[in-house]
Design a protein around this motif. Sequence first.
Motif, PDB file in Angstrom:
ATOM      1  N   SER A   1     -10.255  45.488  -1.030  1.00  0.00           N
ATOM      2  CA  SER A   1      -8.796  45.328  -1.268  1.00  0.00           C
ATOM      3  C   SER A   1      -8.417  45.132  -2.522  1.00  0.00           C
ATOM      4  O   SER A   1      -7.463  45.675  -3.311  1.00  0.00           O
ATOM      5  CB  SER A   1      -8.150  44.573  -0.323  1.00  0.00           C
ATOM      6  N   GLY A   2      -9.220  44.297  -3.248  1.00  0.00           N
ATOM      7  CA  GLY A   2      -9.157  44.040  -4.694  1.00  0.00           C
ATOM      8  C   GLY A   2      -9.106  42.562  -4.957  1.00  0.00           C
ATOM      9  O   GLY A   2      -9.840  41.766  -4.186  1.00  0.00           O
ATOM     10  N   GLY A   3      -9.050  42.177  -6.347  1.00  0.00           N
ATOM     11  CA  GLY A   3      -9.200  40.540  -6.861  1.00  0.00           C
ATOM     12  C   GLY A   3      -7.928  39.823  -6.507  1.00  0.00           C
ATOM     13  O   GLY A   3      -6.995  40.231  -6.103  1.00  0.00           O
ATOM     14  N   PRO A   4      -8.395  38.666  -7.132  1.00  0.00           N
ATOM     15  CA  PRO A   4      -7.355  37.845  -6.663  1.00  0.00           C
ATOM     16  C   PRO A   4      -5.836  38.134  -7.601  1.00  0.00           C
ATOM     17  O   PRO A   4      -4.860  37.712  -7.197  1.00  0.00           O
ATOM     18  CB  PRO A   4      -8.037  36.560  -7.345  1.00  0.00           C
ATOM     19  N   ASP A   5      -5.966  38.716  -8.619  1.00  0.00           N
ATOM     20  CA  ASP A   5      -4.849  39.300  -9.338  1.00  0.00           C
ATOM     21  C   ASP A   5      -4.259  40.734  -9.352  1.00  0.00           C
ATOM     22  O   ASP A   5      -3.494  41.034  -9.888  1.00  0.00           O
ATOM     23  CB  ASP A   5      -4.869  38.574 -10.900  1.00  0.00           C
ATOM     24  N   GLN A   6      -5.195  41.443  -8.609  1.00  0.00           N
ATOM     25  CA  GLN A   6      -4.785  42.998  -8.686  1.00  0.00           C
ATOM     26  C   GLN A   6      -5.236  43.690  -7.581  1.00  0.00           C
ATOM     27  O   GLN A   6      -6.337  43.291  -6.917  1.00  0.00           O
ATOM     28  CB  GLN A   6      -5.766  43.435  -9.764  1.00  0.00           C
ATOM     29  N   ARG A   7      -4.635  44.453  -7.035  1.00  0.00           N
ATOM     30  CA  ARG A   7      -4.972  45.293  -5.857  1.00  0.00           C
ATOM     31  C   ARG A   7      -5.542  46.560  -6.518  1.00  0.00           C
ATOM     32  O   ARG A   7      -4.993  47.188  -7.189  1.00  0.00           O
ATOM     33  CB  ARG A   7      -3.831  45.649  -4.929  1.00  0.00           C
ATOM     34  N   TYR A   8      -6.467  47.155  -5.667  1.00  0.00           N
ATOM     35  CA  TYR A   8      -7.410  48.061  -6.433  1.00  0.00           C
ATOM     36  C   TYR A   8      -6.751  49.621  -6.179  1.00  0.00           C
ATOM     37  O   TYR A   8      -7.031  50.572  -6.670  1.00  0.00           O
ATOM     38  CB  TYR A   8      -9.015  48.197  -6.052  1.00  0.00           C
ATOM     39  N   PHE A   9      -5.938  49.742  -4.996  1.00  0.00           N
ATOM     40  CA  PHE A   9      -5.101  50.895  -4.480  1.00  0.00           C
ATOM     41  C   PHE A   9      -3.923  50.689  -3.967  1.00  0.00           C
ATOM     42  O   PHE A   9      -3.907  49.394  -3.216  1.00  0.00           O
ATOM     43  CB  PHE A   9      -6.288  51.781  -3.816  1.00  0.00           C
ATOM     44  N   THR A  10      -3.224  51.451  -3.943  1.00  0.00           N
ATOM     45  CA  THR A  10      -1.973  51.418  -2.987  1.00  0.00           C
ATOM     46  C   THR A  10      -2.115  51.890  -1.516  1.00  0.00           C
ATOM     47  O   THR A  10      -3.307  52.659  -1.438  1.00  0.00           O
ATOM     48  CB  THR A  10      -0.750  52.016  -3.544  1.00  0.00           C
ATOM     49  N   GLY A  11      -1.205  52.126  -0.726  1.00  0.00           N
ATOM     50  CA  GLY A  11      -1.211  52.716   0.530  1.00  0.00           C
ATOM     51  C   GLY A  11      -1.889  52.016   1.755  1.00  0.00           C
ATOM     52  O   GLY A  11      -2.100  52.600   2.505  1.00  0.00           O
ATOM     53  N   THR A  12      -1.815  50.602   1.431  1.00  0.00           N
ATOM     54  CA  THR A  12      -2.509  49.874   2.748  1.00  0.00           C
ATOM     55  C   THR A  12      -1.640  49.255   3.625  1.00  0.00           C
ATOM     56  O   THR A  12      -2.112  48.974   4.664  1.00  0.00           O
ATOM     57  CB  THR A  12      -3.150  48.674   2.106  1.00  0.00           C
ATOM     58  N   ALA A  13      -0.361  49.285   3.358  1.00  0.00           N
ATOM     59  CA  ALA A  13       0.690  48.734   4.360  1.00  0.00           C
ATOM     60  C   ALA A  13       0.697  49.437   5.699  1.00  0.00           C
ATOM     61  O   ALA A  13       0.607  50.675   5.626  1.00  0.00           O
ATOM     62  CB  ALA A  13       2.095  48.750   3.734  1.00  0.00           C
ATOM     63  N   GLY A  14       0.475  48.519   6.693  1.00  0.00           N
ATOM     64  CA  GLY A  14       0.614  49.186   8.181  1.00  0.00           C
ATOM     65  C   GLY A  14      -0.435  49.883   8.511  1.00  0.00           C
ATOM     66  O   GLY A  14      -0.450  50.288   9.703  1.00  0.00           O
ATOM     67  N   VAL A  15      -1.563  49.956   8.020  1.00  0.00           N
ATOM     68  CA  VAL A  15      -2.860  50.597   8.481  1.00  0.00           C
ATOM     69  C   VAL A  15      -3.227  49.825   9.503  1.00  0.00           C
ATOM     70  O   VAL A  15      -3.511  48.619   9.324  1.00  0.00           O
ATOM     71  CB  VAL A  15      -4.051  51.078   7.333  1.00  0.00           C
ATOM     72  N   PRO A  16      -3.827  50.437  10.718  1.00  0.00           N
ATOM     73  CA  PRO A  16      -4.810  49.508  11.604  1.00  0.00           C
ATOM     74  C   PRO A  16      -5.934  48.951  11.325  1.00  0.00           C
ATOM     75  O   PRO A  16      -6.425  49.543  10.450  1.00  0.00           O
ATOM     76  CB  PRO A  16      -4.802  50.517  12.810  1.00  0.00           C
ATOM     77  N   GLN A  17      -6.326  47.902  12.073  1.00  0.00           N
ATOM     78  CA  GLN A  17      -7.778  47.514  11.963  1.00  0.00           C
ATOM     79  C   GLN A  17      -8.707  48.636  12.636  1.00  0.00           C
ATOM     80  O   GLN A  17      -8.343  49.124  13.619  1.00  0.00           O
ATOM     81  CB  GLN A  17      -7.808  46.164  12.794  1.00  0.00           C
ATOM     82  N   CYS A  18      -9.952  48.664  11.867  1.00  0.00           N
ATOM     83  CA  CYS A  18     -10.754  49.877  12.279  1.00  0.00           C
ATOM     84  C   CYS A  18     -11.553  49.286  13.843  1.00  0.00           C
ATOM     85  O   CYS A  18     -11.586  48.000  14.056  1.00  0.00           O
ATOM     86  CB  CYS A  18     -11.952  49.935  11.342  1.00  0.00           C
TER      87      CYS A  18
END
Length: 114
Positions: free
Chosen positions: A97-114
Motif C-alpha cells: 500500500s505504501g510507505g509511512p509518508d506516501q501511498r503508492y497508488f490511488t483507488g483503494t477506498a472501499g475495496v473488500p478484503q481478499c
Amino acid sequence: MLLTRALTSVGLAALAAVGFALPAAAAPTANQGVFTADGVKIRTCAATTCTGKGSGYKGQSVTVYCYKYGTAPGPGFNEVWFSVRDNATGVSGFAHSGGPDQRYFTGTAGVPQC
C-alpha cells in the motif's frame, strides 16, 4: 435441514429446466486508480520475499481488487497489500500500500478484503 437443501436443489433444477433464469452472482467490485510512485513492485504474494512480476510507474492506470494482510516490507510500514492489475502492462499480483509518508497508488477506498 438436509431435506430442505435437497428440496431447494430440486426446485432450482426444475425452474432451470423450464427456462427460468436465475440472476448471476454479482461480480466483485474493483476500483480504478493510478500509481503515484515509480517502481512499485507487483509480486506473486503479499511479502517482499515473493517473486516480482513487474513494476508500476507514476501515472499508469491500476485496477485495485481487494486487500490482504501480509508481511510489512520494513520498519514503519504497515502489513496491508492490495491485489492489483497494472493496466498499462497487464501484470497482476500484489502491491504494498505504501510507505509511512506516501501511498503508492490511488483507488483503494472501499475495496473488500481478499
